[in-house]
Design a protein around this motif. Structure first.
Motif, PDB file in Angstrom:
ATOM      1  N   LEU A 185       0.853  -1.193   0.000  1.00  0.00           N
ATOM      2  CA  LEU A 185       0.000   0.000   0.000  1.00  0.00           C
ATOM      3  C   LEU A 185       0.888   1.242   0.000  1.00  0.00           C
ATOM      4  CD1 LEU A 185      -2.714  -0.976   2.669  1.00  0.00           C
ATOM      5  CD2 LEU A 185      -2.597  -1.584   0.250  1.00  0.00           C
ATOM      6  N   LEU A 313      -7.618   9.431  -2.299  1.00  0.00           N
ATOM      7  CA  LEU A 313      -7.557   8.532  -1.143  1.00  0.00           C
ATOM      8  C   LEU A 313      -7.895   9.298   0.139  1.00  0.00           C
ATOM      9  CD1 LEU A 313      -4.315   6.468  -1.796  1.00  0.00           C
ATOM     10  CD2 LEU A 313      -6.670   5.662  -1.927  1.00  0.00           C
ATOM     11  N   ARG A 314      -7.345  10.503   0.203  1.00  0.00           N
ATOM     12  CA  ARG A 314      -7.481  11.362   1.380  1.00  0.00           C
ATOM     13  C   ARG A 314      -8.932  11.680   1.688  1.00  0.00           C
ATOM     14  NH1 ARG A 314      -7.765  12.786   5.108  1.00  0.00           N
ATOM     15  NH2 ARG A 314      -6.749  14.234   6.502  1.00  0.00           N
ATOM     16  N   VAL A 318     -16.622   8.825   5.671  1.00  0.00           N
ATOM     17  CA  VAL A 318     -17.807   9.609   6.010  1.00  0.00           C
ATOM     18  C   VAL A 318     -17.859   9.729   7.526  1.00  0.00           C
ATOM     19  CG1 VAL A 318     -20.306   9.782   5.820  1.00  0.00           C
ATOM     20  CG2 VAL A 318     -19.014   8.641   4.018  1.00  0.00           C
ATOM     21  N   LEU A 320     -18.688  12.753  11.102  1.00  0.00           N
ATOM     22  CA  LEU A 320     -19.197  14.039  11.574  1.00  0.00           C
ATOM     23  C   LEU A 320     -18.043  14.858  12.138  1.00  0.00           C
ATOM     24  CD1 LEU A 320     -22.172  12.605  13.631  1.00  0.00           C
ATOM     25  CD2 LEU A 320     -22.447  13.972  11.574  1.00  0.00           C
TER      26      LEU A 320
ATOM     27  N   TRP B  68      -8.528  17.063  17.294  1.00  0.00           N
ATOM     28  CA  TRP B  68      -9.688  16.541  16.530  1.00  0.00           C
ATOM     29  C   TRP B  68     -10.541  15.567  17.342  1.00  0.00           C
ATOM     30  CZ3 TRP B  68      -4.697  15.642  13.983  1.00  0.00           C
ATOM     31  CH2 TRP B  68      -4.263  16.766  13.272  1.00  0.00           C
ATOM     32  N   LEU B  71     -14.318  14.520  16.186  1.00  0.00           N
ATOM     33  CA  LEU B  71     -14.690  13.693  15.027  1.00  0.00           C
ATOM     34  C   LEU B  71     -15.532  12.501  15.498  1.00  0.00           C
ATOM     35  CD1 LEU B  71     -12.868  15.350  13.223  1.00  0.00           C
ATOM     36  CD2 LEU B  71     -11.891  13.242  12.341  1.00  0.00           C
ATOM     37  N   SER B 130     -14.177   5.142   9.276  1.00  0.00           N
ATOM     38  CA  SER B 130     -13.816   6.449   8.704  1.00  0.00           C
ATOM     39  C   SER B 130     -13.147   7.374   9.719  1.00  0.00           C
ATOM     40  CB  SER B 130     -15.065   7.146   8.159  1.00  0.00           C
ATOM     41  OG  SER B 130     -15.634   6.408   7.109  1.00  0.00           O
ATOM     42  N   VAL B 131     -13.671   7.416  10.956  1.00  0.00           N
ATOM     43  CA  VAL B 131     -13.122   8.355  11.944  1.00  0.00           C
ATOM     44  C   VAL B 131     -11.694   7.962  12.332  1.00  0.00           C
ATOM     45  CG1 VAL B 131     -13.316   9.173  14.323  1.00  0.00           C
ATOM     46  CG2 VAL B 131     -15.350   9.056  12.871  1.00  0.00           C
ATOM     47  N   GLU B 134      -9.347   8.662   9.489  1.00  0.00           N
ATOM     48  CA  GLU B 134      -9.156  10.103   9.297  1.00  0.00           C
ATOM     49  C   GLU B 134      -8.228  10.675  10.368  1.00  0.00           C
ATOM     50  OE1 GLU B 134     -10.161  11.951   6.815  1.00  0.00           O
ATOM     51  OE2 GLU B 134      -9.661  13.949   7.615  1.00  0.00           O
ATOM     52  N   THR B 137      -4.680   9.565   9.786  1.00  0.00           N
ATOM     53  CA  THR B 137      -4.121  10.299   8.647  1.00  0.00           C
ATOM     54  C   THR B 137      -3.757  11.730   9.052  1.00  0.00           C
ATOM     55  OG1 THR B 137      -5.471   8.946   7.194  1.00  0.00           O
ATOM     56  CG2 THR B 137      -4.531  10.938   6.233  1.00  0.00           C
ATOM     57  N   ARG B 138      -4.644  12.377   9.808  1.00  0.00           N
ATOM     58  CA  ARG B 138      -4.368  13.764  10.213  1.00  0.00           C
ATOM     59  C   ARG B 138      -3.137  13.860  11.120  1.00  0.00           C
ATOM     60  NH1 ARG B 138     -10.094  16.977  11.282  1.00  0.00           N
ATOM     61  NH2 ARG B 138     -11.084  16.348   9.335  1.00  0.00           N
ATOM     62  N   GLN B 171      -9.577   3.006   4.373  1.00  0.00           N
ATOM     63  CA  GLN B 171      -8.781   3.720   5.389  1.00  0.00           C
ATOM     64  C   GLN B 171      -7.380   3.110   5.470  1.00  0.00           C
ATOM     65  OE1 GLN B 171     -10.235   6.554   6.507  1.00  0.00           O
ATOM     66  NE2 GLN B 171     -11.920   5.801   5.238  1.00  0.00           N
ATOM     67  N   MET B 172      -7.278   1.826   5.112  1.00  0.00           N
ATOM     68  CA  MET B 172      -5.951   1.196   5.045  1.00  0.00           C
ATOM     69  C   MET B 172      -5.107   1.913   3.995  1.00  0.00           C
ATOM     70  SD  MET B 172      -7.205  -2.794   4.990  1.00  0.00           S
ATOM     71  CE  MET B 172      -5.566  -3.501   4.746  1.00  0.00           C
ATOM     72  N   LYS B 174      -5.638   4.966   2.766  1.00  0.00           N
ATOM     73  CA  LYS B 174      -5.471   6.378   3.124  1.00  0.00           C
ATOM     74  C   LYS B 174      -4.332   6.563   4.126  1.00  0.00           C
ATOM     75  CE  LYS B 174      -8.726   9.096   5.578  1.00  0.00           C
ATOM     76  NZ  LYS B 174     -10.149   9.499   5.673  1.00  0.00           N
TER      77      LYS B 174
END
Ligand SMILES: [Zn+2]
Lengths: 337, 288
Positions: A185, A313-314, A318, A320, B68, B71, B130-131, B134, B137-138, B171-172, B174
């Motif tokens: 990856l 990718l970024r 989804v 909140l 964050w 989130l 996703s959270v 994310e 990643t951040r 997410q893997m 990302k």
């Protein structure tokens, strides 16, 4: 195709019956010299209508079955039909040569490319040699080594994804299945040559993703791409593999779903009834889509293309933030199927 | 009969005073375990830590600033089986006080500035949707920009979270793509693997440390032991998929006891950063 003749899924039985009728009439016409052309043509029209009707009402589970159909075109069909001059390159230089992933140089139209494809095989013997498309760490290591070779000589990379998943076995764990897939990856994200990934059949979780990072993601109309197999999901949720059909529905694993999640960029249409009803046309459609996509990618500046690859990718996910749905990331509404 | 045994057990061991160690299967004084950062005094089994406990044990006191933290997960698949994903999220949030299974921020480790994150094994088994993807990643991007060493402690037996389908799977991709950029910028990622880390988490960010350490006897792998047993229809070898197994097969730099983790990580970071404690900027040489 398989010498044993076509096989039919349960929901294809009505088509099977009409095709048997057609065959009977043809044999009858041959032996009696009677002209039954009109009747036969009518039956063919009826069959095509029926196919369209079935296609329009396919459930996610039926699509999974089509994606696994024994007559569905596999890597070998694409290597013969969509590419020319395939030169296979073997081995991972560390452990062995995994039959579940094929890698090599090929021509796509006029272009020189490198192809990486999950291999499933067409005969029982082949299928066993390919471990039914379930790769070990050496398969993923071979894949990235050849992709880095392509990087060195500026060749675009085309990957064809078709695996039930990376192999869950003792040897695979001993040789670091998780570590090798993760490394792929990261290294695929670094490639600067154009990379197009196409899910041609089964997109089984991490085993699919292991050759699945690129500039564009194409997916055949009846392929599936999922975080877990429907059977695996069913056994976690209901302690039985019997409810795979319900699991397939809740996992949202069809091409249309993946397009809606902006994971897939383009759905490649299949012949009515699925790729197995007309493999040559299916392969040709993929070939055209690959050439067109490569034209688009090569028109971009490398830096711009790499920024787009990362940005895509970024943006996947989804959630909140400050109580506000990051919904712009998901395309609402339907996509042409 | 059954009832009587349960009654006797209860009488002998008042709840909260003892706990059963999964490592040695013996009852241990909870207080002894608490005093040793949730490590069994008899067999050195490392119990799962919540993110709060991890931060308290590993980082300098009061040095952690969360980022964050607001989130929150949603239910993009409208995933409903016996229980709805929405309800499972709410139950986990109520039980842990967290929005999701990952906490990230900046901190100090023996006075050294670091970017830090961990997954929380007590929130849906530390699984990544996703959270979680994310936030990881951040914090990778933040560490890259600020030239901070990144320490991430994984405790993710749940792998990629099924309830968010292919969004979890991606997410893997990302997190790994973010680590690719960090790598190209000369960054330092120390991955700390704890019991258990499996599936999609192990096969992405958790496996991509520049330096990879694990706590002892953690279960670490790609496929779950049950799935492997069902596939190969044979028993698994002793110690399969443990930290010790991974060290033997060349996938870890070292195994470190929880009590020594802070000092060891600080020592490792010391070898890799510049005098200001930050990542040394390197001139870019090509794209590799
Ligand atoms: Zn113990």
């Amino acid at each position: 195709m398989a010498a044993s003749g076509p096989s039919y899924l349960d929901f294809e039985q009505p088509i099977h019956e009409i095709e048997q009728k057609i065959e009977e009439l043809e044999t009858f016409a041959d032996s009696t010299q009677l002209d039954l052309g009109d009747q036969i043509a009518q039956l063919r029209l009826l069959r095509d209508d029926l196919r369209r009707d079935i296609q329009s009402r396919l459930t996610p589970w039926q699509r999974v079955q089509i994606a696994r159909h024994p007559g569905r075109p596999v890597a070998a069909d694409y290597l013969e039909g969509a590419f020319t001059d395939f030169v296979e390159l073997h081995g991972d230089r560390t452990f062995g040569d995994d039959g579940a992933i094929a890698t090599g140089f090929a021509k796509l139209g006029e272009r020189r490319v490198l192809v990486v494809a999950h291999r499933k095989g067409k005969t029982t013997k082949d299928r066993i040699a390919c471990n039914f498309g379930s790769a070990h760490p050496e398969g993923y290591r071979k894949a990235i080594l050849k992709m880095q070779l392509a990087e060195k000589y500026g060749l675009p990379v085309i990957t064809l994804i078709d695996t039930p998943g990376a192999f869950p076995g003792v040897g695979a764990e001993e040789r670091g299945q998780a570590f090798i897939i993760a490394r792929n990856l990261l290294e695929m994200a670094k490639l600067t040559v154009p990379v197009i990934c196409t899910v041609i059949g089964e997109g089984g979780s991490g085993g699919a993703l292991g050759i699945g990072i690129g500039d564009r993601m194409l997916m055949l109309q009846n392929a599936y791409y999922s975080v877990i197999s429907p059977e695996g999901c069913s056994s976690i949720l209901w302690k039985t593999a019997e409810k795979a059909s319900e699991a397939a529905a809740i996992l949202k694993l069809t091409a249309k779903d993946l397009k809606r999640f902006r994971i897939v960029d383009e759905i490649v249409p299949e012949p009515v009834g699925g790729a197995h009803t007309d493999p040559a046309t299916a392969v040709d459609t993929v070939r055209e889509a690959l050439i067109r996509t490569l034209d688009e990618l090569e028109a971009l500046e490398t830096e711009q293309r790499l920024e787009m690859r990362y940005a895509k990718l970024r943006s996947i996910g989804v959630f909140l933030e400050d109580g506000v749905l990051e919904a712009r990331r998901v395309e609402v509404g339907s996509t042409a199927d | 009969m059954f009832k009587r045994i349960r009654f006797r057990k209860k009488k002998e061991m008042p709840p909260g005073l003892f706990l059963r160690c999964p490592g040695c299967a013996n009852m241990q004084y909870k207080q002894d375990v608490d005093e040793r950062q949730q490590v069994c005094p008899e067999c050195n089994f490392h119990f799962e830590l919540s993110s709060r406990e991890r931060i308290a044990h590993l980082l300098d006191e009061d040095s952690f600033t969360e980022m964050w933290g607001d989130l929150a997960p949603t239910d993009p698949l409208n995933f409903k089986a016996k229980k709805a994903y929405k309800d499972r999220i709410e139950a986990s949030q109520a039980a842990t006080g967290l929005k999701d299974a990952c906490v990230v921020g900046t901190a100090e480790l023996e006075g050294k500035p670091v970017a830090f994150g961990c997954t929380d094994p007590k929130f849906m088994r530390g699984s990544m949707g996703s959270v979680v993807g994310e936030k990881i990643t951040r914090i990778i991007e933040h560490a890259t920009e600020e030239r901070l060493p990144l320490i991430f402690v994984s405790g993710s037996g749940g792998g990629a979270r099924m309830d968010e389908g292919a969004l979890s799977l991606m997410q893997m991709a990302k997190t790994s793509a973010a680590l690719a950029r960090m790598d190209q910028a000369g960054g330092l990622f120390v991955s700390v693997l704890t019991n258990p880390t499996m599936g999609g988490c192990m096969a992405s960010f958790a496996a991509l440390g520049d330096i990879t350490v694990a706590e002892p006897k953690a279960l670490l792998g790609f496929a779950g032991p049950r799935v492997i047993r069902d596939t190969i229809k044979a028993d698994l070898p002793e110690g399969f998929q443990t930290s010790e197994f991974l060290l033997e097969h060349g996938f870890l730099d070292m195994i470190v006891n929880r009590g020594e983790l802070r000092a060891k990580l600080a020592e490792l970071i010391g070898f890799c950063v510049g005098e200001d404690g930050k990542i040394v900027k390197k001139p870019r040489r090509g794209a590799g």
